[in-house]
Design a protein around this motif. Structure first.
Motif, short mmCIF file in Angstrom:
data_model
loop_
_atom_site.label_atom_id
_atom_site.label_comp_id
_atom_site.label_asym_id
_atom_site.label_seq_id
_atom_site.Cartn_x
_atom_site.Cartn_y
_atom_site.Cartn_z
N LYS A 7 0.86 -1.19 0.00
CA LYS A 7 0.00 0.00 0.00
C LYS A 7 0.89 1.23 0.00
O LYS A 7 1.85 1.29 0.78
N HIS A 12 -0.40 10.15 -3.35
CA HIS A 12 -1.12 9.32 -4.33
C HIS A 12 -1.44 7.95 -3.73
O HIS A 12 -0.97 6.92 -4.21
N GLN A 13 -2.23 7.95 -2.70
CA GLN A 13 -2.55 6.70 -1.99
C GLN A 13 -3.16 5.67 -2.94
O GLN A 13 -4.06 5.97 -3.71
N ARG A 14 -2.65 4.45 -2.85
CA ARG A 14 -3.15 3.39 -3.71
C ARG A 14 -2.60 2.05 -3.24
O ARG A 14 -1.65 1.99 -2.46
N GLU A 15 -3.21 0.99 -3.75
CA GLU A 15 -2.62 -0.33 -3.58
C GLU A 15 -1.81 -0.63 -4.84
O GLU A 15 -2.16 -0.16 -5.93
N TYR A 60 -8.59 2.32 -1.06
CA TYR A 60 -8.36 3.66 -1.62
C TYR A 60 -9.12 3.89 -2.92
O TYR A 60 -9.12 4.99 -3.46
N VAL A 62 -8.11 2.86 -5.61
CA VAL A 62 -7.08 3.03 -6.64
C VAL A 62 -6.13 1.83 -6.59
O VAL A 62 -5.64 1.45 -5.53
N LEU A 63 -5.89 1.24 -7.77
CA LEU A 63 -4.99 0.09 -7.85
C LEU A 63 -3.98 0.31 -8.96
O LEU A 63 -4.34 0.73 -10.07
N GLU A 64 -2.71 0.05 -8.66
CA GLU A 64 -1.68 0.10 -9.69
C GLU A 64 -1.17 -1.31 -9.93
O GLU A 64 -0.83 -2.03 -9.00
N ILE A 91 -13.16 -0.43 -7.36
CA ILE A 91 -11.97 0.36 -7.70
C ILE A 91 -12.29 1.31 -8.85
O ILE A 91 -12.82 0.91 -9.87
N THR A 93 -9.99 3.79 -10.09
CA THR A 93 -8.83 4.18 -10.91
C THR A 93 -7.82 3.04 -10.95
O THR A 93 -7.47 2.47 -9.91
N TYR A 95 -4.10 1.84 -12.67
CA TYR A 95 -2.87 2.19 -13.39
C TYR A 95 -2.28 0.95 -14.05
O TYR A 95 -2.20 -0.11 -13.41
#
Length: 234
Positions: A7, A12-15, A60, A62-64, A91, A93, A95
């Motif tokens: 995490k 830019h908080q995201r997993e 969050y 948001v996942l990258e 989710i 967003t 990336y």
């Protein structure tokens, strides 16, 4: 054993997950030892990835997803699993990474994940064509037209800095151009990794001294160590 899930809790908080994939379509970058994580065994790839993807909480929104190549080298099974998790965990967003050769195919991924904002990142490494091609062995050129197309299609580019042969002027220009054309840039300070590209210690000192303020710039992700994202394969 590496770490494949983390995490990012500060900026830019995201997993973030590091997934296995088929070999990178290009696979010739002179600074990359990352492709050792590739496999041709689809079952093995999926079994590793499904375990990693189970960790995602969606907290969050948001996942990258990173892999040693492009999103297009992920298996269809892994993509389907990501799609399922994106729905389940709400989710918003997502990336993905791409290689320049895929720049005209991005809509395939946008369509597949319809309803989710897709943000593509690409390894530009430097805007200096000669250095990119001759030193990094990354074989594409950019002119004004290409940069305009890229700034429309991509959310972010990655820059590789402080390698032997680079100059301060090159690095300054790269950061300037990156911020001019893209919403976001990731700057990686190179760390020796057994490839023929080598780190320039003097440039690192100069860079950290001059640019550490970018840590507080919302448009920049500055990786002093390439393990700063918390996922890596040993």
């Amino acid at each position: 054993m590496g770490i494949r899930y983390n995490k990012i809790t500060e900026k830019h908080q995201r997993e973030i997950v590091l997934l296995k994939s088929f070999p990178c379509k290009y696979g010739k970058c002179s600074f990359c030892n990352y492709i050792e994580d590739n496999s041709l065994n689809e079952k093995e790839i999926d079994s590793v990835n499904f375990e990693v993807l189970k960790e995602i909480t969606g907290e969050y929104g948001v996942l990258e997803v990173i892999n040693s190549g492009s999103v297009f080298e992920l298996t269809s099974g892994t993509l389907a699993e990501i799609k399922k998790i994106v729905k389940e965990k709400n989710i918003k967003t997502l990336y993905f990474e791409i290689y320049y050769g895929y720049i005209k195919r991005l809509d395939e991924i946008r369509k597949y994940f319809e309803g989710t904002e897709i943000r593509f990142r690409m390894g530009m490494e430097t805007f200096d064509d000669d250095f990119r091609i001759n030193v990094y062995n990354k074989n594409f050129r950019t002119d004004e037209e290409t940069l305009k197309l890229m700034s429309k299609e991509l959310y972010s580019v990655c820059l590789l800095v402080c390698t032997q042969g680079q100059t301060k002027e090159m690095i300054e220009k790269d950061i300037e151009k990156g911020l001019k054309y893209f919403k976001n840039i990731t700057i990686n300070i190179f760390i020796d990794n057994g490839t023929k590209v080598k780190r320039d210690g003097d440039l690192v000192k100069w860079f950290v001294n001059k640019y550490s303020y970018l840590m507080n710039d919302d448009r920049v992700e500055l990786l002093i160590d390439n393990k700063d994202l918390g996922v890596f394969e040993q």
